[in-house]
Design a protein around this motif. Structure first.
Motif, PDB file in Angstrom:
ATOM      1  N   VAL A 127       0.849  -1.199   0.000  1.00  0.00           N
ATOM      2  CA  VAL A 127       0.000   0.000   0.000  1.00  0.00           C
ATOM      3  C   VAL A 127       0.881   1.244   0.000  1.00  0.00           C
ATOM      4  CG1 VAL A 127      -1.610   1.286   1.451  1.00  0.00           C
ATOM      5  CG2 VAL A 127      -1.896  -1.186   1.153  1.00  0.00           C
ATOM      6  N   PHE A 128       1.930   1.206   0.849  1.00  0.00           N
ATOM      7  CA  PHE A 128       2.803   2.381   0.950  1.00  0.00           C
ATOM      8  C   PHE A 128       3.501   2.635  -0.389  1.00  0.00           C
ATOM      9  CE2 PHE A 128       5.349   5.427   3.172  1.00  0.00           C
ATOM     10  CZ  PHE A 128       6.568   5.413   2.503  1.00  0.00           C
ATOM     11  N   LEU A 130       2.601   1.709  -3.362  1.00  0.00           N
ATOM     12  CA  LEU A 130       1.643   2.205  -4.364  1.00  0.00           C
ATOM     13  C   LEU A 130       1.434   3.712  -4.181  1.00  0.00           C
ATOM     14  CD1 LEU A 130      -1.102  -0.597  -4.516  1.00  0.00           C
ATOM     15  CD2 LEU A 130       0.478   0.115  -6.322  1.00  0.00           C
ATOM     16  N   ALA A 131       1.219   4.110  -2.920  1.00  0.00           N
ATOM     17  CA  ALA A 131       0.964   5.542  -2.667  1.00  0.00           C
ATOM     18  C   ALA A 131       2.195   6.361  -3.073  1.00  0.00           C
ATOM     19  CB  ALA A 131       0.640   5.734  -1.190  1.00  0.00           C
ATOM     20  N   MET A 132       3.392   5.841  -2.738  1.00  0.00           N
ATOM     21  CA  MET A 132       4.637   6.584  -3.018  1.00  0.00           C
ATOM     22  C   MET A 132       4.825   6.780  -4.525  1.00  0.00           C
ATOM     23  SD  MET A 132       7.145   7.645  -0.945  1.00  0.00           S
ATOM     24  CE  MET A 132       8.816   7.052  -1.238  1.00  0.00           C
ATOM     25  N   THR A 133       4.581   5.715  -5.292  1.00  0.00           N
ATOM     26  CA  THR A 133       4.961   5.781  -6.714  1.00  0.00           C
ATOM     27  C   THR A 133       4.026   6.687  -7.506  1.00  0.00           C
ATOM     28  OG1 THR A 133       3.702   3.768  -6.874  1.00  0.00           O
ATOM     29  CG2 THR A 133       6.111   3.549  -6.904  1.00  0.00           C
ATOM     30  N   THR A 134       2.924   7.142  -6.855  1.00  0.00           N
ATOM     31  CA  THR A 134       2.037   8.014  -7.658  1.00  0.00           C
ATOM     32  C   THR A 134       2.785   9.289  -8.048  1.00  0.00           C
ATOM     33  OG1 THR A 134       1.315   8.914  -5.557  1.00  0.00           O
ATOM     34  CG2 THR A 134      -0.143   7.290  -6.596  1.00  0.00           C
ATOM     35  N   PHE A 135       3.643   9.801  -7.127  1.00  0.00           N
ATOM     36  CA  PHE A 135       4.273  11.093  -7.487  1.00  0.00           C
ATOM     37  C   PHE A 135       5.686  10.885  -8.028  1.00  0.00           C
ATOM     38  CE2 PHE A 135       7.447  11.854  -4.170  1.00  0.00           C
ATOM     39  CZ  PHE A 135       7.040  10.999  -3.159  1.00  0.00           C
ATOM     40  N   LEU A 136       6.058   9.593  -8.187  1.00  0.00           N
ATOM     41  CA  LEU A 136       7.402   9.360  -8.744  1.00  0.00           C
ATOM     42  C   LEU A 136       7.257   8.842 -10.175  1.00  0.00           C
ATOM     43  CD1 LEU A 136       8.939   7.450  -5.680  1.00  0.00           C
ATOM     44  CD2 LEU A 136       9.591   9.742  -6.493  1.00  0.00           C
TER      45      LEU A 136
END
Lengths: 284, 254, 320, 313
Positions: A127-128, A130-136
Motif C-alpha cells: 500500500v505504501f 503504491l501511494a509513493m509511486t504516484t508522485f514518482l
C-alpha cells in the motif's frame, strides 16, 4: 589454533543452510553471467513465431510478441536480484543504525524514533509503495526508493529491541567501568551482538523483497516494457494463460526458486546462530 | 583518607506526576582509609549496589558528595573521569556476564590496554596479557575461549586480571563470590587478599554473606533500605551488635 | 526394613554428538524412613542429575544403568504410565530456580491445587478435606501470609522468596513419601536462606517424609540432614551421619571442602574439577589431593567403612 | 490495565494523524496540475479546452493555497468524507462502503483458513520436533512461503477453473468464487503462521515449568492445554495480528487477479487512474484498519499475559 567463532557454528547437520547457500550462489552466478547465457535478444520482437511452446530452440517458449522467454528471464534476473540486494542492504544499514542508536540512547529520543517507526509500520508495504509511486516517475529506481522508505522500519524495530535488551546486561556496566567511551560501547558491544539477528532477517528479507518487487511490477510499477521484469512478464502472460501458460509460469518459477534459496539461508542461519540449538552436556 | 561519602542520596521518582519518591540510598556517610578492606553488608534492595555505582560514576547521586583523595568526583567531566577510571575499578557478581559474549578471553583482557594504550605494539600487549593472566591463575589454553565456555571461577579471575592491568588504588567487589562454589570462592578470596597485600590496594567488599565479610573485612557497615544502620570494626560489630537489624542478621546464621 | 529409597550402582551418561559422556559413575546410596539425606557437591558434580534420575526427568539423550528401588519396588523397569502413579504422589520434587519453575500464566494457588486435582487417579469424593482448603492451610503454615489473596496471584506478582515457598508447598501438599529438594538456597539472600531452612525443617517434622536434599551449601546440609553423601566428579566419595562427615571428615576432598569455608579461614585447594570428557582413570581427586600416593593413580579405590555407618571412597583410609 | 489501553489509544491517534498527513502530502505532490490530469482521463486527451479545466479547478477547489486544501481535507477525514472521486464522480466514501465488506469477507476467510492449517501444524511440528512431520512441514511451508501470491493464484486458476471448472475464474457472482482468492491469500500466510507457532511452542516446551508439570505427574492432556498451550496463546494472537497486515497488503494483488471487487482492487485502480481522493480514501481506510487491529492485538495480548497486565498496566 582453529579460529572457532561463536558467530558461525555451521555443522554438517545444517542441511538447509548449505542447500540455501549453494542454490543462491548458483543463482548469483547465473545472474552475473546472464548476458552470455542469453540465446536471443530479450527485447527484439519476432512476431512470426509468437506463442511457441518450449522447444530446443526457445527453452521456455516465446511470448505474445515472439520474444524468447528464457532470455527475458535471464535479463529480468539482474533487475530483480539487483533491486533486492540494494533494498536489503540499504534498509539493513539505515534501520539498524537508527534502531541501535535509539535503543542505546533511550529516553525521549527513543520514544520519538519508535513513534516514527510506528507511523511507517501502519502502512502495509504494498500500500505504501503504491501511494509513493504516484508522485514518482514509474521506473525501477523509484520502486527501489519506495521500498527502501518502508523496509528500513522492520530492521529499526528489531535492532532497537535487541539494543534495549543489551543495555540492561551487566557487561555494559563493566565496559564503562573499564574505561570504554559511549561510542566504543556502541560499536564494540551493541553492534556485534545484534549482527547475528540482523543477518537472519536480511536473508529472509531478500526473499520477500523479490516477491514484493515481482508483485509491484505485476501491478505495473517498476521497469516499464519492453525491458523485462519478472513481475511484468507474469502479468503479460495472464491473457494467454489458457493456451500459453509458460509465459507466466516460467518467470513465476524463477521468482519462487530465488526467494526459496534465500529463505533457506535465513532458516538455516537461525538454527546455526540460535544458542539453544547447540548440543551441550546437562550436568547441572 | 582515600574515599569519603558525604550525605550521599539517590532518589528515583515514579508515578504519573512523578510524585512517588523511592530513596535507593538515603544520606550515606562513609570513610575508607588507604589499604583498608571495608565491607558493606546488606540484603538485596538495601542500596549497596547503588552506592557502588555512585562511587564508580555509573550513577549520578541526587545529592551529596563523593570525595576521592579529597576531590569531589561527582562533579568531574568526561575527560577527568576517563583518567580516574584507572584508579577506581570494579568486579561484578555474575562473572560470565561481565564480558562481551562475542570476544575471546584474550581480547577481553587486552581491552583496557587498548583503551588506555598501555602497550606500544601487539607483542608487548600479548606479553602483558599473558603475564597478568599467569599472575591470577588463568591457564593459557583458555585464551581463545568465549566467556560462556569458561567456568565461573576462571571468569572472575579474568575480571580481576583486567582490573589489575590498570593498577587501581581502589577495587570495588560487588558480591564477587555469591555465584561461585565454596572451593572456588576460597580461591578468589585468597587471590583478593594476596593482591591487596602486594599491590597496596584498598578493597570495598559488598556482600550479603556474613561469613565471607567476617573472614575478609577489617571494618564493616550494615545497610538496610538505603541507610547505614551500623558501622565499625568487624569484631566489635559481630560481638556486640547495637542495631536490631544487625542482631537479626547475626541470628540468621545457620 | 526396606529403606524408602535405595540406589545401587547407578550410571548415567548422555549422548553428545556421536559418543556417550558418562556423568554418574556407580553411585549407591539409600534413604531410610523419615530421614533427610544431604547430597553435597559443587556445580557440575552430577548431584542434580542423580535427583532427576530418581524422578525420571532426564532428557531423551540420557542413558541410565543400575537400580533405583522405592520401598523394594524397582523404578527403572516401570512403564511411564505405571511410574506416573508414583511420581507427583509418593515421590515429589521441589525444583531449583523459583523464577522459572512456576507457570507465569497460571495463578499460584491453581498450580499447587493441580498437584492433587489434575492427576489421573484423583477422585473428588475421596477427599476428606476439600482441596482448596488444604491449599490454604499449606500457604498459612509456610507463612505465605495474606491468606486469602495469595491463591489468585500470579508468579510475576510475588517475590523470589514467596515463589520458593510456593514450590515447597507443592511438595508438601501431596503428603509424599520421598521429596527431592534441589538447591533450595541457590543465590538466596542471607535472612531468606534462614527462612527457607526453617520452612524445610518444619516440613520435615510435620510430614514425617524422607527427603533427598541436593545442595552446594554445607551450612544448610548441616542444619537439615540426618545423613550426608559428598559427591565429586560424578562419584560418591564419602557418606555417613551429618556429625561424622562434617566434624571429622575422612576423605581428602571433604576435608578440603570444609576447610575452604570462610568461617574456617577459606583454605585454598588448587586446581578445579576435571571435565567429564577427560576424566582421570583411577581416583578422580588425584591431581588435587595432598595425600596422593602411587595406589591412587593406578587402581580404583573401594568404599571402606572407617566407623559404623561412615564410608569413605579412598585408598588411604583402609580403616587402619 | 486501563492505563495501558489509554496510553496506546493516545499513541494510535497520533499515528493516525501522522499517517493521514503523510498520505495527503505524498499523493498531492503530483507533477503537473491535477485538473489537467482529470480532463486527460475523462476525454482521453482529445479536446483539452481551458474552460473545462477552469470549472474543475473551481469544483474541486484546487485553486486554493495548499494548507487550506489540506485543512478542509483533514476536517473531511474526521467526518469520513474524502470528497468526490475524479474518475467515478461519486463520493469516495460510498464506493469504499460498498467495497469494504467484500475485502473483509475475503480476508477473514483467508485468516480462518491459514489459522486452521498453520496453528495446528505449527504446534504438532513443535511437539514432534526433528521427526518426519517437523521436517516435512518446515520444507513444505518454506516452499509455499516462497511462491509469489499472484503465481499461486494463476496456477489455481489454470487447474481449478480452466481445467476442472470447479470455480469461476474471477468476479464475485457465485458462492464458489471466494474459494480461489481466499486460498491464494491464505497460502501466502500459512508459512509465517506455521513457523511462528512452531517457534512459540518450542520456546514454551523448553521452559522449566514444563519439567515441573511432568514431575507433578499430572495428566498429559492438562499438561498440554493448561501449561503448554496457555503459554503459546499470546503468540497465536500476535500471529493472527501479523496476518491481518498481510491481508491488507496481499488483497491488492489477489483482488486484481481475481477481479474481486474489494478495497484492494479499488486502490489499484485509483493508482492507475491517478484518482487522488479515491487513493487517499483507500490508503487511509487500510492504514486505520491495520492500526486499529494492531491495537486490538496488543490489548488482547496484554490481557492474556499477566506479566504485561500487572507490570505495564
Amino acid at each position: 589454533m582453529k579460529k572457532r567463532s561463536a558467530l558461525f557454528h555451521i555443522n554438517r547437520k545444517n542441511v538447509l543452510l548449505i542447500l540455501g547457500l549453494t542454490l543462491s550462489a548458483l543463482i548469483l552466478l547465473i545472474t552475473i553471467f546472464s548476458p552470455l547465457l542469453e540465446t536471443h535478444n530479450p527485447t527484439k520482437m519476432n512476431l512470426p513465431n509468437k506463442l511457441k511452446a518450449p522447444s530446443s530452440e526457445n527453452y521456455f517458449g516465446t511470448d505474445a510478441l515472439g520474444r524468447d522467454v528464457y532470455s527475458r528471464i535471464l535479463e529480468g534476473s539482474r533487475v530483480s536480484l539487483g533491486t533486492a540486494f540494494v533494498v536489503v542492504i540499504f534498509s539493513a544499514i539505515l534501520g539498524t543504525a537508527i534502531g541501535l542508536f535509539s535503543g542505546f540512547i533511550g529516553g525521549r529520543t527513543d520514544m520519538v524514533c519508535m513513534r516514527i517507526v510506528d507511523i511507517f509500520l501502519a502502512f502495509p508495504t504494498i500500500v505504501f509503495v503504491l501511494a509513493m509511486t504516484t508522485f514518482l516517475p514509474t521506473n525501477q529506481l523509484s520502486l527501489i526508493l519506495a521500498i527502501c522508505c518502508i523496509n528500513w522500519v522492520r530492521y529499526a524495530r528489531i535492532a532497537r529491541g535487541e539494543a534495549v535488551i543489551i543495555r540492561n546486561v551487566e557487561y555494559i556496566e563493566a565496559a564503562t567501568a573499564i574505561g570504554n567511551s559511549k561510542t566504543g560501547i556502541l560499536f564494540r558491544y551493541f553492534l556485534p551482538n545484534t549482527v547475528s539477528k540482523i543477518l537472519i532477517m536480511m536473508s529472509m528479507d531478500i526473499g520477500s523483497i523479490i516477491l514484493y518487487c515481482a508483485s509491484l511490477s505485476f501491478l505495473g510499477l517498476g521497469t516499464q516494457p519492453p525491458s523485462p521484469a519478472w513481475g511484468t512478464m507474469i502479468n503479460e502472460g495472464r491473457d494467454y494463460i489458457r493456451n500459453a501458460p509458460w509465459i507466466s509460469i516460467a518467470p513465476g518459477i524463477a521468482v519462487a526458486v530465488t526467494a526459496l534459496s534465500f529463505n533457506m539461508i535465513g532458516d538455516g542461519l537461525r538454527d546455526a546462530l540460535d544458542p539453544r540449538m547447540r548440543e551441550s552436556i546437562q550436568t547441572e | 583518607m582515600l574515599l569519603e561519602l558525604r550525605n550521599v542520596t539517590k532518589t528515583y521518582w515514579s508515578g504519573v506526576m512523578r510524585n512517588k519518591a523511592f530513596h535507593a540510598v538515603k544520606d550515606v556517610n562513609l570513610e575508607i582509609g588507604e589499604r583498608e578492606i571495608f565491607g558493606i553488608i546488606g540484603e538485596s534492595g538495601s542500596g549497596k549496589t547503588t552506592t557502588c555505582k555512585i562511587i564508580m560514576g555509573l550513577l549520578k547521586p541526587t545529592s551529596g558528595a563523593v570525595l576521592y583523595q579529597g576531590e569531589d568526583i561527582t562533579k568531574l567531566g568526561k575527560a577527568k573521569w576517563h583518567e580516574l577510571r584507572k584508579s577506581i575499578q570494579m568486579i561484578f557478581q555474575h562473572p560470565q556476564m561481565t564480558f562481551n559474549p562475542r570476544s575471546t578471553v584474550y581480547s577481553a583482557c587486552a581491552e583496557p590496554i587498548r583503551i588506555y594504550k598501555l602497550a606500544k605494539d601487539a607483542d608487548e600487549e600479548r606479553e602483558m596479557v599473558l603475564g597478568i593472566l599467569d599472575r591470577v591463575g588463568v591457564s593459557r589454553d583458555q585464551l581463545e575461549k568465549y566467556p560462556h565456555e569458561i567456568s565461573g571461577g576462571q571468569a572472575q579471575r579474568l575480571s580481576i586480571a583486567r582490573t589489575l592491568l590498570l593498577k587501581p588504588s581502589l577495587l570495588i567487589c560487588d558480591e564477587p563470590t555469591s555465584m561461585l562454589d565454596i572451593s572456588v570462592q576460597a580461591q578468589i578470596l585468597s587471590l583478593l587478599k594476596e593482591i591487596h597485600g602486594k599491590e597496596n590496594l584498598t578493597l570495598l567488599y559488598i556482600s550479603h554473606n556474613l561469613d565471607v565479610v567476617a573472614a575478609i573485612c577489617d571494618r564493616i557497615a550494615v545497610m538496610k533500605d538505603g541507610e547505614i544502620v551500623e558501622m565499625g570494626n568487624t569484631d566489635e560489630v559481630f560481638s556486640s551488635p547495637k542495631h536490631d537489624y544487625t542482631k537479626r542478621l547475626l541470628s540468621a546464621r545457620i | 526394613m526396606e529403606p524408602v529409597l535405595r540406589i545401587d550402582d547407578l550410571c548415567v551418561g548422555f549422548h553428545v554428538r556421536d559418543r556417550v559422556v558418562n556423568i554418574i559413575n556407580h553411585v549407591s546410596l539409600h534413604i531410610g524412613e523419615n530421614e533427610v539425606l544431604g547430597l553435597i557437591g559443587e556445580t557440575g558434580c552430577g548431584k542434580s542429575v542423580t535427583g532427576s534420575a530418581v524422578l525420571r526427568l532426564l532428557p531423551d539423550n540420557a542413558v541410565v544403568a543400575g537400580q533405583i528401588d522405592y520401598r523394594g519396588k524397582a523404578l527403572l523397569p516401570m512403564s511411564e504410565h505405571e511410574f506416573n502413579r508414583l511420581r507427583g504422589a509418593k515421590i515429589v520434587s521441589v525444583p531449583q530456580s523459583p523464577s522459572t519453575s512456576l507457570n507465569p500464566m497460571m495463578t499460584v494457588g491453581m498450580q499447587v491445587e493441580e498437584c492433587l486435582t489434575r492427576r489421573p487417579d484423583y477422585s473428588k469424593k475421596a477427599q476428606q478435606v476439600p482441596v482448596r482448603e488444604r491449599v490454604q492451610q499449606i500457604f498459612e503454615r509456610l507463612r505465605l501470609n495474606e491468606r486469602g489473596k495469595i491463591f489468585r496471584k500470579y508468579p510475576c506478582e510475588l517475590s523470589g522468596g514467596m515463589c520458593q515457598r510456593v514450590l515447597i508447598s507443592m511438595g508438601a501438599i501431596t503428603n509424599a513419601d520421598l521429596i527431592v529438594v534441589d538447591e533450595p538456597t541457590k543465590a538466596v539472600d542471607w535472612i531468606l536462606r534462614a527462612g527457607v531452612v526453617d520452612v524445610l525443617r518444619k516440613m520435615k517434622e510435620d510430614y514425617r517424609c524422607a527427603m533427598m536434599m541436593i545442595t552446594h551449601d554445607i551450612g544448610v546440609a548441616r542444619a537439615l540432614s540426618n545423613r550426608i553423601a559428598v559427591m565429586y566428579a560424578g562419584e560418591i566419595v564419602e557418606t555417613g551421619t551429618a556429625g561424622q562427615v562434617l566434624d571429622h571428615p575422612q576423605h581428602p576432598y571433604t576435608a578440603d571442602l570444609i576447610s575452604a569455608l570462610p568461617e574456617n579461614g577459606f583454605h585454598v585447594t588448587e586446581g578445579f574439577m576435571p571435565s567429564f570428557e577427560e576424566m582421570p582413570a583411577a581416583c578422580r581427586y588425584q591431581d588435587r589431593c595432598a595425600h596422593c600416593v602411587e595406589a591412587c593413580r593406578s587402581g580404583k579405590p573401594e568404599m571402606h567403612e572407617t566407623e559404623p555407618g561412615h564410608f569413605v571412597y579412598c585408598h588411604r583410609c583402609r580403616g587402619e | 490495565m486501563l492505563k495501558y489501553i489509554v496510553k496506546r489509544l493516545l499513541v494510535m491517534l497520533l499515528v493516525l494523524w501522522a499517517v493521514s498527513t503523510m498520505t495527503y502530502f505524498m499523493v498531492h505532490v503530483t507533477p503537473g496540475d491535477a485538473a489537467t490530469a482529470i480532463v486527460f482521463n475523462l476525454t482521453g486527451g482529445t479536446n483539452m479546452d481551458e474552460e473545462l479545466i477552469e470549472r474543475i479547478n473551481k469544483r474541486f477547489d484546487l485553486d486554493k493555497p495548499v494548507y487550506v486544501q489540506y485543512f478542509n481535507w483533514l476536517l473531511g477525514v474526521f467526518r469520513m468524507d474524502f470528497g468526490i472521486s475524479y474518475r467515478y464522480n461519486m463520493p469516495v466514501m460510498d464506493m469504499i462502503k460498498a467495497r469494504l465488506p467484500n475485502t473483509a469477507r475475503l480476508g477473514l476467510t483467508a485468516v480462518f483458513l491459514s489459522a486452521l492449517i498453520g496453528i495446528p501444524l505449527g504446534v504438532l511440528s513443535a511437539l514432534r520436533q526433528n521427526r518426519l512431520l517437523d521436517h516435512t512441514s518446515r520444507v513444505a511451508t518454506l516452499f509455499i512461503g516462497s511462491v509469489p501470491g499472484f503465481l499461486s493464484g494463476l496456477v489455481l486458476i489454470i487447474i481449478f477453473s480452466l481445467k476442472l471448472k470447479w470455480f469461476p475464474t474471477s468476479g464475485m457472482k457465485t458462492a464458489g468464487s471466494i474459494v480461489l482468492p481466499a486460498v491464494t491469500l491464505a497460502l501466502g500466510m500459512v508459512a509465517t503462521t506455521t513457523r511462528m507457532m512452531r517457534t512459540g511452542m518450542l520456546d514454551v516446551l523448553r521452559q522449566d515449568f514444563m519439567v515441573v508439570a511432568k514431575a507433578k505427574g499430572i495428566r498429559r492432556s492438562s499438561m498440554l492445554v493448561s501449561h503448554a498451550f496457555r503459554n503459546a496463546l499470546p503468540s497465536i494472537v500476535t500471529v493472527i495480528g501479523l496476518q491481518i497486515g498481510h491481508i491488507l497488503g496481499g488483497s491488492v494483488l489477489v483482488e486484481t487477479i481475481f477481479a474481486w471487487p474489494g478495497l484492494g482492487s479499488l486502490l489499484n485502480d485509483a493508482v492507475s487512474n491517478r484518482d487522488t481522493p479515491m487513493l487517499e480514501g483507500c490508503v487511509i481506510l487500510i492504514t486505520f484498519g491495520y492500526t486499529a487491529i494492531n491495537l486490538l492485538v496488543d490489548v488482547v495480548y496484554a490481557w492474556l499475559d499477566p506479566r504485561v497486565k500487572y507490570t505495564e498496566g
